[in-house]
Design a protein around this motif. Structure first.
Motif, PDB file in Angstrom:
ATOM      1  N   SER A  62       0.849  -1.193   0.000  1.00  0.00           N
ATOM      2  CA  SER A  62       0.000   0.000   0.000  1.00  0.00           C
ATOM      3  C   SER A  62       0.885   1.244   0.000  1.00  0.00           C
ATOM      4  N   GLU A  63       0.313   2.372  -0.373  1.00  0.00           N
ATOM      5  CA  GLU A  63       1.071   3.625  -0.352  1.00  0.00           C
ATOM      6  C   GLU A  63       1.562   3.926   1.053  1.00  0.00           C
ATOM      7  N   LYS A  64       0.708   3.665   2.048  1.00  0.00           N
ATOM      8  CA  LYS A  64       1.071   3.931   3.441  1.00  0.00           C
ATOM      9  C   LYS A  64       2.274   3.087   3.864  1.00  0.00           C
ATOM     10  N   MET A  65       2.261   1.803   3.561  1.00  0.00           N
ATOM     11  CA  MET A  65       3.361   0.932   3.950  1.00  0.00           C
ATOM     12  C   MET A  65       4.633   1.274   3.187  1.00  0.00           C
ATOM     13  N   LEU A  66       4.504   1.617   1.915  1.00  0.00           N
ATOM     14  CA  LEU A  66       5.673   2.008   1.146  1.00  0.00           C
ATOM     15  C   LEU A  66       6.288   3.273   1.737  1.00  0.00           C
ATOM     16  N   ALA A  67       5.457   4.252   2.059  1.00  0.00           N
ATOM     17  CA  ALA A  67       5.955   5.502   2.638  1.00  0.00           C
ATOM     18  C   ALA A  67       6.662   5.234   3.969  1.00  0.00           C
ATOM     19  N   GLN A  68       6.083   4.400   4.821  1.00  0.00           N
ATOM     20  CA  GLN A  68       6.702   4.078   6.114  1.00  0.00           C
ATOM     21  C   GLN A  68       8.025   3.344   5.925  1.00  0.00           C
ATOM     22  N   THR A  69       8.041   2.392   5.006  1.00  0.00           N
ATOM     23  CA  THR A  69       9.249   1.616   4.749  1.00  0.00           C
ATOM     24  C   THR A  69      10.347   2.516   4.203  1.00  0.00           C
ATOM     25  N   LEU A  70      10.029   3.359   3.234  1.00  0.00           N
ATOM     26  CA  LEU A  70      11.011   4.269   2.657  1.00  0.00           C
ATOM     27  C   LEU A  70      11.554   5.221   3.718  1.00  0.00           C
ATOM     28  N   ARG A  71      10.684   5.761   4.549  1.00  0.00           N
ATOM     29  CA  ARG A  71      11.095   6.702   5.598  1.00  0.00           C
ATOM     30  C   ARG A  71      12.112   6.037   6.540  1.00  0.00           C
ATOM     31  N   ALA A  72      11.816   4.815   6.958  1.00  0.00           N
ATOM     32  CA  ALA A  72      12.722   4.113   7.881  1.00  0.00           C
ATOM     33  C   ALA A  72      14.056   3.792   7.215  1.00  0.00           C
ATOM     34  N   LEU A  73      14.028   3.340   5.959  1.00  0.00           N
ATOM     35  CA  LEU A  73      15.266   2.974   5.270  1.00  0.00           C
ATOM     36  C   LEU A  73      16.125   4.205   4.958  1.00  0.00           C
ATOM     37  N   VAL A  74      15.487   5.357   4.725  1.00  0.00           N
ATOM     38  CA  VAL A  74      16.233   6.611   4.549  1.00  0.00           C
ATOM     39  C   VAL A  74      16.883   6.996   5.878  1.00  0.00           C
ATOM     40  N   GLN A  75      16.125   6.923   6.963  1.00  0.00           N
ATOM     41  CA  GLN A  75      16.675   7.259   8.281  1.00  0.00           C
ATOM     42  C   GLN A  75      17.790   6.304   8.693  1.00  0.00           C
ATOM     43  N   ASP A  76      17.695   5.054   8.263  1.00  0.00           N
ATOM     44  CA  ASP A  76      18.730   4.065   8.567  1.00  0.00           C
ATOM     45  C   ASP A  76      19.995   4.285   7.743  1.00  0.00           C
ATOM     46  N   GLY A  77      19.923   5.134   6.722  1.00  0.00           N
ATOM     47  CA  GLY A  77      21.085   5.398   5.875  1.00  0.00           C
ATOM     48  C   GLY A  77      21.243   4.426   4.721  1.00  0.00           C
ATOM     49  N   LEU A  78      20.210   3.618   4.462  1.00  0.00           N
ATOM     50  CA  LEU A  78      20.273   2.645   3.372  1.00  0.00           C
ATOM     51  C   LEU A  78      19.817   3.237   2.040  1.00  0.00           C
ATOM     52  N   LEU A  79      18.945   4.234   2.105  1.00  0.00           N
ATOM     53  CA  LEU A  79      18.421   4.886   0.900  1.00  0.00           C
ATOM     54  C   LEU A  79      18.692   6.372   0.961  1.00  0.00           C
ATOM     55  N   ARG A  80      18.790   6.965  -0.212  1.00  0.00           N
ATOM     56  CA  ARG A  80      18.809   8.430  -0.314  1.00  0.00           C
ATOM     57  C   ARG A  80      17.512   8.855  -0.983  1.00  0.00           C
ATOM     58  N   ARG A  81      17.042  10.012  -0.601  1.00  0.00           N
ATOM     59  CA  ARG A  81      15.779  10.553  -1.114  1.00  0.00           C
ATOM     60  C   ARG A  81      16.105  11.895  -1.757  1.00  0.00           C
ATOM     61  N   GLU A  82      15.769  12.016  -3.045  1.00  0.00           N
ATOM     62  CA  GLU A  82      16.030  13.251  -3.773  1.00  0.00           C
ATOM     63  C   GLU A  82      14.705  13.845  -4.224  1.00  0.00           C
ATOM     64  N   VAL A  83      14.507  15.123  -3.916  1.00  0.00           N
ATOM     65  CA  VAL A  83      13.270  15.811  -4.267  1.00  0.00           C
ATOM     66  C   VAL A  83      13.574  16.876  -5.298  1.00  0.00           C
ATOM     67  N   GLU A  84      12.883  16.802  -6.440  1.00  0.00           N
ATOM     68  CA  GLU A  84      13.007  17.841  -7.465  1.00  0.00           C
ATOM     69  C   GLU A  84      11.892  18.849  -7.221  1.00  0.00           C
ATOM     70  N   PRO A  85      12.239  20.130  -7.151  1.00  0.00           N
ATOM     71  CA  PRO A  85      11.235  21.162  -6.829  1.00  0.00           C
ATOM     72  C   PRO A  85      10.325  21.484  -8.017  1.00  0.00           C
ATOM     73  N   THR A  86       9.546  20.505  -8.423  1.00  0.00           N
ATOM     74  CA  THR A  86       8.570  20.701  -9.495  1.00  0.00           C
ATOM     75  C   THR A  86       7.185  20.692  -8.872  1.00  0.00           C
ATOM     76  N   THR A  87       6.168  20.930  -9.693  1.00  0.00           N
ATOM     77  CA  THR A  87       4.791  20.866  -9.203  1.00  0.00           C
ATOM     78  C   THR A  87       4.070  19.770  -9.949  1.00  0.00           C
ATOM     79  N   PRO A  88       3.691  18.680  -9.300  1.00  0.00           N
ATOM     80  CA  PRO A  88       4.014  18.307  -7.921  1.00  0.00           C
ATOM     81  C   PRO A  88       5.473  17.888  -7.820  1.00  0.00           C
ATOM     82  N   PRO A  89       6.028  17.877  -6.598  1.00  0.00           N
ATOM     83  CA  PRO A  89       7.433  17.488  -6.437  1.00  0.00           C
ATOM     84  C   PRO A  89       7.672  16.053  -6.902  1.00  0.00           C
TER      85      PRO A  89
END
Length: 123
Positions: A62-89
């Motif tokens: 689900s979107e919720k579980m994916l978001a939670q999983t990604l958030r934890a893996l980014v905080q753990d230092g396993l993933l990097r998250r890059e945001v492009e300032p577009t609309t929508p980002p």
């Protein structure tokens, strides 16, 4: 999955004891090996993906579980998250060096299982 742990080395001469409930490495192992963490790492083994590309590649999440999983893996230092300032980002996820290192044996395990199943072997 709740939050992530910060990847930090043990003190000089110390090893983490993942069997101890207070060990920070234990949380990281839980995040990697939970139902969805392993699939995120395997999905990102070849190239970076955007959120919706990840969701499509991991059927059943689900979107919720994916978001939670990604958030934890980014905080753990396993993933990097890059945001492009577009609309929508546009948000893209990729493996860090640490994520590639952790994901390598998982990919090998995945490849061994799929090769065995493809060959029709059971034992």
């Amino acid at each position: 999955m709740v939050g992530g742990v910060q990847h930090r080395p043990a003190g000089a001469g110390q090893r983490y004891d993942v069997f101890h409930t207070d060990c920070p490495a234990r949380d990281l192992v839980d995040h990697v090996t939970n139902r969805w963490g392993i699939w995120v790492l395997i999905s990102l083994r070849s190239n970076d993906l955007r959120f919706y590309e990840l969701r499509e590649s991991i059927q059943g999440i689900s979107e919720k579980m994916l978001a939670q999983t990604l958030r934890a893996l980014v905080q753990d230092g396993l993933l990097r998250r890059e945001v492009e300032p577009t609309t929508p980002p546009q948000v893209t996820y990729g493996l860090t060096e640490f994520g590639r290192d952790v994901g390598e044996p998982l990919t090998e395990l995945f490849d061994r299982i799929t090769r065995r199943l493809s060959a029709g072997g059971e034992g």
